[in-house]
Scaffold this motif. Structure first.
Motif, PDB file in Angstrom:
ATOM      1  N   HIS A 193       0.835  -1.207   0.000  1.00  0.00           N
ATOM      2  CA  HIS A 193       0.000   0.000   0.000  1.00  0.00           C
ATOM      3  C   HIS A 193       0.868   1.256   0.000  1.00  0.00           C
ATOM      4  O   HIS A 193       0.533   2.251  -0.659  1.00  0.00           O
TER       5      HIS A 193
ATOM      6  N   LYS B 131      -4.298   4.221  -5.700  1.00  0.00           N
ATOM      7  CA  LYS B 131      -4.986   4.332  -4.407  1.00  0.00           C
ATOM      8  C   LYS B 131      -4.444   5.543  -3.658  1.00  0.00           C
ATOM      9  O   LYS B 131      -3.251   5.852  -3.736  1.00  0.00           O
ATOM     10  N   LEU B 132      -5.312   6.226  -2.911  1.00  0.00           N
ATOM     11  CA  LEU B 132      -4.873   7.307  -2.035  1.00  0.00           C
ATOM     12  C   LEU B 132      -4.197   6.725  -0.792  1.00  0.00           C
ATOM     13  O   LEU B 132      -4.536   5.619  -0.381  1.00  0.00           O
ATOM     14  N   PRO B 133      -3.282   7.475  -0.179  1.00  0.00           N
ATOM     15  CA  PRO B 133      -2.691   7.011   1.087  1.00  0.00           C
ATOM     16  C   PRO B 133      -3.785   6.819   2.143  1.00  0.00           C
ATOM     17  O   PRO B 133      -4.546   7.752   2.400  1.00  0.00           O
ATOM     18  N   GLN B 134      -3.871   5.629   2.710  1.00  0.00           N
ATOM     19  CA  GLN B 134      -4.943   5.329   3.659  1.00  0.00           C
ATOM     20  C   GLN B 134      -4.424   4.843   5.008  1.00  0.00           C
ATOM     21  O   GLN B 134      -5.217   4.373   5.840  1.00  0.00           O
ATOM     22  N   THR B 135      -3.105   4.890   5.205  1.00  0.00           N
ATOM     23  CA  THR B 135      -2.564   4.640   6.537  1.00  0.00           C
ATOM     24  C   THR B 135      -1.746   5.856   6.913  1.00  0.00           C
ATOM     25  O   THR B 135      -1.324   6.626   6.042  1.00  0.00           O
ATOM     26  N   VAL B 136      -1.518   6.037   8.205  1.00  0.00           N
ATOM     27  CA  VAL B 136      -0.744   7.205   8.616  1.00  0.00           C
ATOM     28  C   VAL B 136       0.661   7.136   8.021  1.00  0.00           C
ATOM     29  O   VAL B 136       1.243   8.162   7.627  1.00  0.00           O
ATOM     30  N   GLU B 137       1.210   5.942   7.883  1.00  0.00           N
ATOM     31  CA  GLU B 137       2.546   5.806   7.297  1.00  0.00           C
ATOM     32  C   GLU B 137       2.529   6.193   5.815  1.00  0.00           C
ATOM     33  O   GLU B 137       3.466   6.815   5.318  1.00  0.00           O
TER      34      GLU B 137
ATOM     35  N   VAL C 290       0.501   8.303   4.396  1.00  0.00           N
ATOM     36  CA  VAL C 290       0.370   9.758   4.340  1.00  0.00           C
ATOM     37  C   VAL C 290       1.731  10.422   4.567  1.00  0.00           C
ATOM     38  O   VAL C 290       2.114  11.353   3.865  1.00  0.00           O
TER      39      VAL C 290
ATOM     40  N   PHE D 211      -9.433   5.818   6.859  1.00  0.00           N
ATOM     41  CA  PHE D 211      -8.050   5.396   7.095  1.00  0.00           C
ATOM     42  C   PHE D 211      -8.039   4.046   7.801  1.00  0.00           C
ATOM     43  O   PHE D 211      -8.950   3.709   8.561  1.00  0.00           O
ATOM     44  N   TYR D 212      -6.969   3.313   7.547  1.00  0.00           N
ATOM     45  CA  TYR D 212      -6.759   1.979   8.127  1.00  0.00           C
ATOM     46  C   TYR D 212      -5.644   2.110   9.159  1.00  0.00           C
ATOM     47  O   TYR D 212      -4.574   2.653   8.855  1.00  0.00           O
TER      48      TYR D 212
END
Lengths: 320, 320, 320, 320, 320, 320
Positions: free
Chosen positions: C248, C263-269, C271, F309-310
């Motif tokens: 991801h 895909k857009l960044p979806q985890t804090v890492e 981002v 967010f995940y």
């Protein structure tokens, strides 16, 4: 047919029916009492249920992903219908009519699979033939393909919808290429077969259609490139350029960056695949959208396509 | 084949060749002498010519839109090749090979027209049949259609290109509808026939392809709605809903607001027409784009599509 | 330092210099004579060369991708400087100063690689550690990584630029995570290491930086997901969720659909990785852009960022 | 004034009031009983009604588009207020106050029409004068124009709103052109008169304002080009360039592709028309938006304009 | 009128003319000789000059921003005309016709200023009157306003163009408000006066129009808010809401985020100001664009507006 | 902790609780009776209240912005829960637990302020030091800064959230600049301190967070430029370029036109400030978003960021 469907339940209605437990969460009220919050689903949609009494007892009798018989009464909470559940009890899967829980294609998956394989085995390029045979020889993959939905909502959103869409697309490709010279039909057929195959991992669809974490975080497009990469690794002397052309069909098949394709279609086959894939999905969606109100020529608004459709010919719906 | 083509002229080259006068403007230098500025064109493109001596004399011998024989020498002005013209003299059209001035389709327009009419006369809906017959019976329209280009640059940009594209689209429609039920084929064929017919007014293409003022200010889409509106007015009892459906195909066939469609496709036929129109144009364009450099699999950059294309199969170019 | 650089050649200049042959194509004039069209490059850019005499003879003496000594004279064709080549002869690579042909990082690649490995070996998660060690153990990959550029033009566009950027990013990550709790540093470091590693396949950079076909048709983002998928397949019991999180990071690191992330960044890492990757590239680019004119605080216009930059502090350029 | 208005009905309220039947659909429950689903409207909005008892009997007494007296009780269904209808009976139109069902302009339509005609008859260009007279001489057109609304919701959304907006625009044009030289006032006035005249076909507004099928599938912009094309066909020697200029005003008056104009304004008159049309609509809308909450200087959010407005001067609302 | 203008110089022309030195940079050739690179400008545009001989000597005789007499010959470098300068010598400003270097409004600035002040002094609101008087009383501001251009290229791009545009806008406002009730005319006039006044700081326009650093980094919109904030600070008891309304007109007057307005127009006056400002600029630009080719009704392409314009009436150009 | 919170009230619940009166409007029913419409808020959100009986009496006892004790019963109106209020009475602020009405940072504002001041006082540039000291010396500003929220909803939406975000950003800046040379740290720290300081005027946050009129019509970005302009005016010999650089940081810190920045970041410091500001806000938001359903790794959908967010690591929430 089960009664009632989740989407049909109205305020004050007394309920005794079968549902699938999509989520089950336990909470404690400020006063210290246990309660349960349930998401109950069937093919029509979902309804929230709340168990306020005997929550601990009832909770022991079923789990998430079980089928249950629920008794209670519909009420309204913040504008949505909710069930106050008096009783909930696990029901064996054998007592369930699967089609009550998941809509499915009107066409027989085995017949579709057979037709699809016949078309693909007409491919002459030996490398591409080896690639599709390595897929056919993968029982887990083929099993998932038999049942996977085409989408959660946009088009072919039902069990075996992916297969139905894929087969329709292959047949459409065969017709379209007759109109042109210089198209690599074998390549295009393989692209048609594989373009959405990652959806078997994008959705879980055992008892309900949901996005998987991998579906959300990677998407079917990336996962099917991985699949193809692994299959090709098992085929001796698969030409590098051919591998590139196949994968390019997959990464570009959404046709535009904003729809999640990291590359635009840059071969004539990629342009055709994107175009026909999009067209086949739209035709299915338009012909099967509910009408705005009974008797209207206008459909309801289709969120993804951003419009309603006008139908002067009304196709007999296939499932009725 | 004429020599040299405008696009091939290089600095310092001595020129003696035939051109079409696209514009002819007279000016006066600060020192009080007359001079001429000419836009000289042929099928390869255009070159600017300047007449500094005997400008008044020479100007009397030819007009805008004449074919001329030009003698002079190529020079550079602000980075572009320009002709210093020593002599320019009118040449009779009979001395000209038309294909030196306007590229044309590799297919015979009469044969294409015949095939197109045969397809359209298979239509069963009597009102739609009457509509296409009223077009066939309009000699001015049919004459223009025989020769009109498909575009100035994007796809089918040559004489009879509109006819070639229209015919290819009709044949494509006939194939695609075999794959689906519930499509109004007659309506779709009429839409395919008429969707770009306003281009006969959008371009002037007597000796060169240029946008007309009407093409710039109204566009082919609006002008063909007017055409259909006038034709239908002559057909007794043409159903209002059918007229609406035909016109909707025209106004929506660019598929998106940003491409100049005032309405999105809202019928299944409009969705199909837009999709196949776009696809047929792209296939023609991709297969006929020049390569980036000799022998490269990559084409030059296509400005309207925003990308280069990779061709692993190289279609024989039809005109060679 | 070689003279002249391709970018410095001006009209009428007599040339005797060394170049790399980027393309070499043979043609025939209308009069039946052979000629050669060459793309001659060095680190400054490229110039077109034409051989009009002895083309067949000269052509036998060198090939595409050879270094050559070229003699001739600069002329103008359609506003661009072109070489009329009188003589062209192959030159052995040993006679060439490589830095005349490819700019390179001011930092030592071996030292950078050592520092990068030291940082990554601080990772505590054993699965992620195994993943990076399987990369370090791949000599072909590491060899490419030593030399790959960071980009063709946007930022770090020179030999070992990818390594320089990757190392800078890892060090930046280590600093940033000190400011927050709850960040998975190991995951983020692995993402930083791998986020652009597909660029080793996206570019060819032996004697000049060019996009590969795979770079154009798949892109580094997809190719590095494949690389990671293959590496993970060799590591026993690599957790599925962890594989998903690593991949991801790669698919989302461009941060937006329009920049080619499916895909857009979806985890804090994810981002954080996107944000710091973008920032590190921009800082390098801004500090190294040429000034608009000598002495100006304004840089030239940066096409990809859509603006010029104002520099009140002028960083010493590292390569001088 | 009727009570209650549809928009004011709240849960549990007992209702006895007059409504217009916008849709009337008959269904059958699973248990085999007939029921009716009604859309009941008045000027305030709409409410859904359900008849569960005596459905067949009651259904015989009224039709879609009838005024009816409805008795029943408000209940909630899926978060929306719904009427359980006990009785519904047709009411003669003579018993109805029309303004309860359709809001209308505060200005007298005949007076507006007269003023509009006086302005337009000041036109000096004889061709344009003939064009507007041919419109004035069309009783069906003028009748529709007397009553047509300016829009369904965005601005001037009430009976005679189109006329009110058109007149205001003409007067605005007359003022603005005083500030400039070189504007073709006659052309601009004709454009102002005709720019929205297709709205008489875009909406049905007999008893409620609804989009027609033609409004959805073609839009007012295309339909008014057809209207002008037909009118001009009846005027001898109407200059072709002038016809083009008039039609260009119509096709470009939305000012941008994304607002459904197939062409951008390309004459100074088209630029002015678009600008003043947009401005007049916005002023009317801003001055008549409801306030966010009683006494607030902020209006409610205007969806089409994407913002709320702040009013430090509060224009007396014209209709009160 | 000076000869030649920079834009008219062509290859090989021998030059002896007056220019403004916009930039002057000294370099050293590889062979160790000094040379100069000059940007020479006049009202028509700019040309690059190179001094290869006696560079040090000549350089001592003039500076950046001096007027100079230049002798030399035009040549081509990379497709652009360049001067090989043989001699360059400072010329006193008194020998220069200023209009050769900066185009200026055809209207008298003092007369415009007088008319503008007369209009603004008709304001009744005492606070707003105090605000405009505090501007009138600022001699530096008024001096700049007399001469500032309206833009670098888009509209009113000449000396006193800002004043011309501002005055035209005020007169337009006075006309438009007659058509509506409930508009705060005083507020709107003040907004019209101040909406672009920051342009006096955005451009330097002593001898040529260039963006200042502040113009690039802050923009006129922000700088005029600061100006207003400072003026209001000197006016006792200026109402806070009124200050807010004035500033809102300034920050929103570009009408959209993408044009650099940090807020959308949210008052009816802000909507009107944006609309009329945009319209007045466009009318001026359309009426003064050069034609595409002599005699054409089409103008050249206007980059900022993204189109060409068609003019059936040709306004006499005011400056001739 | 107060009971119940507004967001937790459900249909039919009998209520006796404390609320803040956000709006209070008096109306008259058709029957001539007074009633009150109240917006009652606490930290959880808001609920509408209606007083149908004794409205005049009760209304005299409290005002907008008072804390009140409310007794009544929850009912549903148009799908939303509403209170039928039987009694409402003013409560003294001393009886209120402020944290029931406004969420606040988990960190001590005084400690944060002290740390922030210590960091900023490390600045070496005397002008910038004078600027921040002139802010520290402004008690009204510092008082507001102690309490201002970071936003209404997007990130740090609680009392002292602005301070928390600003401090975190300053610490992040200090870490990031260690990784690069040639950054003006002093400038960047001042930009970090001031970039959102206009939010102290953008929101009112005495008893609830609301946008002020100035916040809506000007925005914090413009207001903080004014603030800086006023402070700098009090500092002798503040360099003009430095003032420009500071203000540029403020006007460009949203990073893009569509987010309300009238200028793009054009210095390396402006690029860094925008990037780190955005990153710090996103990290806080992601780590503190509620989960989609209890136990889920997915958060609810974040409207401004356009995604869920995940979270594989769950940061301990700081406030618990």
């Amino acid at each position: 047919m089960k009664t009632p469907y989740a989407a049909d339940i109205r305020e004050n209605q007394v309920i005794d029916g079968l549902f699938l437990v999509a989520t089950k969460n336990q909470g404690v009220t400020k006063g210290g009492n246990s309660y349960l919050t349930l998401k109950l689903v069937d093919r029509s949609g979902e309804i929230e249920g709340r168990v306020w009494e005997r929550a601990d007892d009832l909770a022991r009798g079923f789990d998430r992903n079980d089928f249950v018989r629920v008794r209670g009464q519909a009420t309204l909470y913040q504008g949505k219908v909710q069930l106050r559940v008096q009783d909930v009890i696990r029901v064996d899967e054998s007592k369930i009519a699967p089609e009550d829980f998941l809509a499915k294609s009107s066409q027989d998956p085995d017949a579709m699979l057979e037709e699809l394989q016949a078309i693909l085995r007409s491919i002459k390029n030996p490398h591409l033939l080896a690639l599709i045979e390595s897929c056919f020889a993968d029982p887990e993959l083929m099993n998932l393909l038999r049942r996977a939905p085409g989408a959660k909502t946009i088009h072919h959103p039902y069990i075996s919808g992916l297969l139905e869409h894929t087969l329709s697309l292959l047949k459409l490709i065969l017709k379209v290429v007759e109109n042109y010279r210089g198209i690599d039909v074998d390549l295009l057929l393989v692209g048609g077969f594989l373009h959405d195959i990652g959806k078997v991992y994008e959705f879980s669809f055992d008892r309900a259609v949901e996005y998987t974490d991998a579906g959300q975080l990677l998407g079917h497009l990336v996962m099917e490139v991985e699949l193809v990469d692994r299959k090709i690794a098992t085929i001796p002397e698969f030409p590098a350029e051919l591998a590139l052309l196949v994968k390019h069909l997959l990464v570009s098949h959404h046709g535009a960056y904003e729809f999640g394709s990291p590359k635009l279609p840059q071969t004539v086959e990629a342009v055709i695949l994107h175009s026909l894939d999009d067209l086949d999905g739209k035709i299915q969606a338009i012909q099967n959208l509910p009408e705005k109100e009974p008797g209207s020529k206008w459909t309801i608004f289709h969120r993804a396509y951003g419009r309603s459709f006008y139908r002067h010919i009304r196709e007999e719906k296939e499932e009725e």
